[in-house]
Design a protein around this motif. Structure first.
Motif, short mmCIF file in Angstrom:
data_model
loop_
_atom_site.label_atom_id
_atom_site.label_comp_id
_atom_site.label_asym_id
_atom_site.label_seq_id
_atom_site.Cartn_x
_atom_site.Cartn_y
_atom_site.Cartn_z
N ALA A 75 31.94 23.68 -36.51
CA ALA A 75 30.76 22.82 -36.38
C ALA A 75 30.98 21.74 -35.34
CB ALA A 75 30.45 22.18 -37.73
N LYS B 95 21.53 21.03 -43.87
CA LYS B 95 22.30 22.17 -43.35
C LYS B 95 23.65 22.27 -44.06
CE LYS B 95 21.78 23.37 -38.87
NZ LYS B 95 21.99 23.29 -37.41
N VAL C 148 24.98 18.92 -37.57
CA VAL C 148 24.99 19.12 -39.03
C VAL C 148 24.25 18.00 -39.76
CG1 VAL C 148 26.42 19.60 -41.06
CG2 VAL C 148 27.25 20.23 -38.80
N VAL D 149 34.87 24.08 -43.37
CA VAL D 149 34.19 23.74 -42.12
C VAL D 149 35.19 23.08 -41.19
CG1 VAL D 149 32.42 22.31 -41.02
CG2 VAL D 149 31.85 23.60 -43.09
N LEU E 102 25.05 25.45 -46.24
CA LEU E 102 26.34 26.13 -46.01
C LEU E 102 27.11 26.24 -47.32
CD1 LEU E 102 27.46 24.47 -42.63
CD2 LEU E 102 26.46 26.74 -42.95
N SER F 292 27.35 26.02 -36.06
CA SER F 292 26.50 25.04 -36.75
C SER F 292 25.24 24.73 -35.94
CB SER F 292 27.29 23.74 -37.01
OG SER F 292 27.70 23.20 -35.77
#
Ligand SMILES: C[S@@+](CC[C@H](N)C(=O)[O-])C[C@H]1O[C@@H](n2cnc3c(N)ncnc32)[C@H](O)[C@@H]1O
Ligand code: SF4
Length: 369
Positions: free
Chosen positions: A97, A106, A102, A118, A110, A67
């Motif tokens: 991440a 972003k 994040v 995640v 994703l 990330s």
């Protein structure tokens, strides 16, 4: 050409800061100097595609901190892979991440590029412990990031937690578990802190600044199992708890002994009995991949009994255990563990008891001795 490769791993070695307990191959600072890294990963995949039939079911971006890549880098990587690979059978795309990295845009990127899972490195909801762990984020940042991922529509979220952190009390750990459950993640990983060689934590342990308390650790682990089971999570592997149907498919395949290819510096690949590791140097990895050279540095040919033992060592940590019929080579040692109450029957399988889970390393050792 061998059989199809169904599982791909990408090692993204960039981190905002080196955590004092971590032994993964990582680099800190700006990844500007590695601007060509994404092109290198894509080139390496292209080259591997000439040798193997790449038909992924699972893709896992780990690290390091995937990330931490900038949005345009993530876009190039995820978009580039779609151009290179057949995605029609992909069931899961996971990405690790760090909460400090994040932002909402972003997270949306994703989601739009097909990331289905995640894994967020929360570690603790206690700011003092986060400081001890040298983390770059606070508990509030981690909570905000969790909501950001949910709002962006990421289908499954895992939270990584660590226990047996120096100075951590049972009350702090119980509060962290309670807060985690209240947030409603799909999956929770609970890792007992390991003092890895060549880390600041290891030096503090051997120097006497940190002291390990095995009984305290065992109590925290026992509490973890009871608390998460009561909250509806299945402990499908020693350190991994999932809501029904939310297990990590990638990790499960890995533990069951499927072939996989790894890309990026320090990434391992295993195909049949062949295992190799990519060079542990980002600049050199990038150079080799862009030149169309092999990126592997070390190669190992496993024996069949070695590979079977290795897979058994992973599988015994899983809730289903292992069919007894496959355990004949270790029958004598296993009978001793069974007598001690560490193993039990589960249909035709042998699996760890609750007590056995606390001593899983000792049991698993017999398979790789
Ligand atoms: C490779 S990290 C990826 C996540 C991201 N880099 C981060 O730290 O937020 C995966 C997880 O491994 C765990 N971990 C790393 N080093 C560990 C250690 N020495 N002992 C136990 N768990 C560890 C942490 O929970 C971490 O979230
Ligand atoms: S724990 Fe995660 S963020 Fe920290 S150095 Fe290791 S990989 Fe990087």
């Amino acid at each position: 050409m061998t059989g199809s490769i169904r599982h791909l791993y990408f090692h993204i070695p960039f981190c905002p800061k080196l955590c004092p307990y971590c032994s993964f191959y990582v680099e800190t600072g700006s990844q500007n100097k590695n601007a060509a890294f994404i092109d290198a990963l894509l080139a390496d995949v292209r080259r591997a595609g000439e040798e193997y039939d790449l038909r992924p079911k699972t893709i896992y971006f780990g690290g390091g901190t995937p990330s931490a890549l900038r949005e345009e880098q993530l876009e190039r990587l995820l978009g580039g892979l779609r151009e290179l690979l057949d995605f029609s059978e992909v069931e899961e795309v996971s990405l690790e991440a760090n909460p400090a990295t994040v932002k909402p845009s972003k997270a949306r990127l994703l989601q739009a590029h097909g990331v289905t899972r995640v894994s967020l490195g929360v570690q603790s909801w206690d700011d003092a412990l986060l400081k001890t762990l040298g983390r770059v984020h606070t508990a509030a940042t981690a909570e905000e990031t969790y909501h950001t991922l949910r709002e962006a529509g990421i289908p499954a979220v895992n939270l990584d937690l660590m226990f047996s952190v120096p100075g951590q009390t049972a009350a702090q750990w119980h509060a962290t578990l309670a807060k985690t459950i209240a947030l409603g993640p799909d999956h929770i990983s609970t890792y007992c802190l390991t003092y890895e060689e060549d880390t600041e934590y290891f030096r503090k342990l051997t120097g006497g600044t940190f002291v390990q308390d095995i009984e305290h650790d065992a109590q925290l682990f026992e509490d973890t199992m009871a608390t998460l089971a009561a909250a509806g999570f299945e402990q499908y592997e020693i350190s991994n708890h999932a809501r029904p149907g939310c297990e990590s498919r990638h990790n499960r395949a890995y533990w069951l002994g499927a072939d996989y290819l790894g890309f990026g510096p320090s990434a391992y690949s295993t195909v049949g009995l062949r295992r190799w590791e990519a060079v542990r140097d980002t600049a050199e990895y990038t150079r080799r991949a862009l030149a169309g050279e092999r990126t592997s540095e070390t190669r190992e040919e496993l024996t069949e009994p070695q590979r079977i033992g290795e897979i058994a060592a992973f599988r015994i940590r899983m809730s289903d255990g292992i069919p007894r019929a496959e355990l004949a080579p270790w029958a004598e040692d296993l009978a001793k563990f069974e007598k001690l109450g560490l193993l039990e029957n589960h249909g035709a399988n042998l699996r760890l008891t609750t007590h056995g889970k606390m001593l899983a390393d000792s049991v698993a050792e017999i398979f790789v001795a």
